[in-house]
Design a protein around this motif. Structure first.
Motif, PDB file in Angstrom:
ATOM      1  N   GLU A  78     -34.165  -4.022  12.722  1.00 31.35           N
ATOM      2  CA  GLU A  78     -33.946  -2.683  11.830  1.00 31.35           C
ATOM      3  C   GLU A  78     -32.764  -2.721  11.115  1.00 31.35           C
ATOM      4  OE1 GLU A  78     -33.662   2.205  12.252  1.00 31.35           O
ATOM      5  OE2 GLU A  78     -33.524   0.976  14.012  1.00 31.35           O
TER       6      GLU A  78
ATOM      7  N   THR B  32     -33.086  -5.297   8.232  1.00 32.72           N
ATOM      8  CA  THR B  32     -34.016  -4.486   7.136  1.00 32.72           C
ATOM      9  C   THR B  32     -33.243  -3.665   6.400  1.00 32.72           C
ATOM     10  OG1 THR B  32     -35.977  -4.916   8.230  1.00 32.72           O
ATOM     11  CG2 THR B  32     -35.962  -3.340   6.834  1.00 32.72           C
ATOM     12  N   LEU B  33     -32.384  -2.915   7.016  1.00 28.44           N
ATOM     13  CA  LEU B  33     -31.392  -1.756   6.320  1.00 28.44           C
ATOM     14  C   LEU B  33     -30.450  -2.576   5.490  1.00 28.44           C
ATOM     15  CD1 LEU B  33     -30.903   0.890   8.950  1.00 28.44           C
ATOM     16  CD2 LEU B  33     -32.499   0.964   6.945  1.00 28.44           C
TER      17      LEU B  33
ATOM     18  N   LEU C 205     -38.680 -13.132   7.953  1.00 29.40           N
ATOM     19  CA  LEU C 205     -37.820 -12.365   6.788  1.00 29.40           C
ATOM     20  C   LEU C 205     -38.302 -12.325   5.470  1.00 29.40           C
ATOM     21  CD1 LEU C 205     -34.059 -13.488   7.784  1.00 29.40           C
ATOM     22  CD2 LEU C 205     -35.597 -11.570   8.796  1.00 29.40           C
ATOM     23  N   ASP C 206     -38.651 -11.512   4.842  1.00 27.35           N
ATOM     24  CA  ASP C 206     -39.217 -11.408   3.399  1.00 27.35           C
ATOM     25  C   ASP C 206     -38.078 -11.326   2.548  1.00 27.35           C
ATOM     26  OD1 ASP C 206     -40.913 -11.384   1.211  1.00 27.35           O
ATOM     27  OD2 ASP C 206     -41.722  -9.350   1.724  1.00 27.35           O
TER      28      ASP C 206
ATOM     29  N   GLY D 229     -31.002  -5.286   3.951  1.00 28.26           N
ATOM     30  CA  GLY D 229     -31.554  -5.810   2.759  1.00 28.26           C
ATOM     31  C   GLY D 229     -32.535  -7.207   3.114  1.00 28.26           C
TER      32      GLY D 229
ATOM     33  N   GLU E  83     -35.365  -7.904   4.846  1.00 33.63           N
ATOM     34  CA  GLU E  83     -36.363  -7.121   5.354  1.00 33.63           C
ATOM     35  C   GLU E  83     -37.232  -8.110   6.401  1.00 33.63           C
ATOM     36  OE1 GLU E  83     -40.692  -5.321   4.036  1.00 33.63           O
ATOM     37  OE2 GLU E  83     -39.694  -6.100   2.758  1.00 33.63           O
ATOM     38  N   VAL E  84     -37.329  -7.460   7.661  1.00 35.66           N
ATOM     39  CA  VAL E  84     -37.959  -8.176   8.619  1.00 35.66           C
ATOM     40  C   VAL E  84     -39.463  -7.622   8.528  1.00 35.66           C
ATOM     41  CG1 VAL E  84     -38.155  -8.546  11.124  1.00 35.66           C
ATOM     42  CG2 VAL E  84     -36.032  -8.319   9.993  1.00 35.66           C
ATOM     43  N   SER E  85     -40.438  -8.531   8.178  1.00 33.84           N
ATOM     44  CA  SER E  85     -41.720  -8.184   7.825  1.00 33.84           C
ATOM     45  C   SER E  85     -42.792  -8.131   8.794  1.00 33.84           C
ATOM     46  CB  SER E  85     -42.462  -8.981   6.759  1.00 33.84           C
ATOM     47  OG  SER E  85     -42.316 -10.301   6.856  1.00 33.84           O
TER      48      SER E  85
ATOM     49  N   THR F  10     -35.503 -11.720  -0.963  1.00 37.35           N
ATOM     50  CA  THR F  10     -35.659 -11.796  -2.172  1.00 37.35           C
ATOM     51  C   THR F  10     -34.556 -13.039  -2.750  1.00 37.35           C
ATOM     52  OG1 THR F  10     -33.929  -9.956  -2.444  1.00 37.35           O
ATOM     53  CG2 THR F  10     -36.383  -9.397  -2.835  1.00 37.35           C
TER      54      THR F  10
END
Length: 294
Positions: free
Chosen positions: A23, A26-27, A174-175, A29, A31-33, A177
């Motif tokens: 969490e 993800t917060l 991790l997703d 930036g 993102e743990v998909s 960018t």
């Protein structure tokens, strides 16, 4: 990017729970998909680190062998297998091969069926020999699709330990960018974890010793377009023998999503995954010689 926590812990201590960590990332930036728990379904009682003590001929089948296994129990267990990578040890006398060992009642993937279909191991007779246990391939454990032979473990694998304690791990997917290129590496993610959880970051040593003729006397790097490639460096490592990489390196590279191939390929991929720095190994003897170097 796949981040095995067993590897990540080399650089930063994980002081919060997995869900909390996911969490926070993800917060921030990253993102743990998905969170993959490798080996969490392996039975602690029935899937263990075993040791092959001897490989003997099957009396009724040329394509099968009998193996004696120590697994921490009071008695040695005999099982039947057709694993081709055990045949070189047939008739060799006492051996010591660490393996993944499963006893009756264990749930595994069926190595002979398409895809991944789970089945429960039962006592059976194979060409007249009773067998209630087995030595496992990577596919049967859900680690890969490899089923041509059993999986060997390092020589120091502790006999009798639950395999989930020895090989199990948690992998964060991790997703990322493109603007988070700094996190396309284990150390990059470790740096974020250290910041988010307030713990120190441990960098691995980057020191090494050199000897002999300087690499600059044997090879030359020419950058033809500095705008596309501002820096490219190389060195020379002599007397390298091509072969398999150590099990721990294969394990980490595989959990990070890359297929282990050889010591040369695996170490370049390992460093790329660790630092985010792409590498490539060239065979010096095959490079085209030029004046003043290669």
């Amino acid at each position: 990017m796949r981040v095995p926590l067993g590897w990540l812990k080399d650089y930063v201590d994980i002081t919060v729970g997995i869900e909390d960590l996911a969490e926070r990332l993800t917060l921030a930036g990253l993102e743990v998909s998905a969170v993959e728990r490798i080996g969490d379904w392996w039975s602690r009682e029935n899937i263990l680190v075993g040791e092959v003590l001897e490989v003997r001929a099957h009396p009724n089948a040329d394509r099968l062998v009998l193996v004696d296994i120590a697994y921490g129990g009071e008695e040695i267990e005999q099982c039947v297998t057709g694993a081709p990578n055990l045949f070189p040890y047939l008739g060799a006398g006492p051996v010591s091969l660490k393996v993944a060992f499963a006893m009756e009642g264990a749930v595994l993937y069926d190595g002979h069926k398409e895809g991944f279909v789970k089945t429960r191991l039962k006592r059976t007779k194979i060409r007249g020999i009773s067998s209630r246990a087995m030595v496992c391939s990577e596919k049967e454990l859900g680690l890969s699709e490899e089923h041509e032979g059993i999986m060997f473990l390092p020589d120091d694998a502790p006999v009798g330990m639950a395999l989930t304690d020895y090989l199990g791990d948690t992998v964060l997917d991790l997703d990322l960018t493109p603007n988070l290129a700094r996190c396309f590496s284990m150390i990059g993610v470790a740096r974020e974890v250290a910041t988010l959880t307030g713990v120190p970051l441990r960098y691995p040593s980057t020191e090494w010793q050199t000897a002999g003729t300087p690499a600059s006397d044997l090879a030359r790097v020419e950058i033809q377009d500095p705008e596309l490639c501002s820096r490219y460096i190389g060195t020379i490592i002599r007397d390298v023998q091509l072969g398999p990489s150590p099990h721990w390196m294969q394990d980490r590279v595989a959990k990070a999503g890359m297929r282990p191939i050889s010591n040369i390929v695996d170490i370049t991929n390992f460093v790329m995954l660790e630092w985010g720095q792409p590498l490539h190994a060239f065979d010096y003897d095959k490079l085209v010689a030029r004046a003043g170097g290669v």
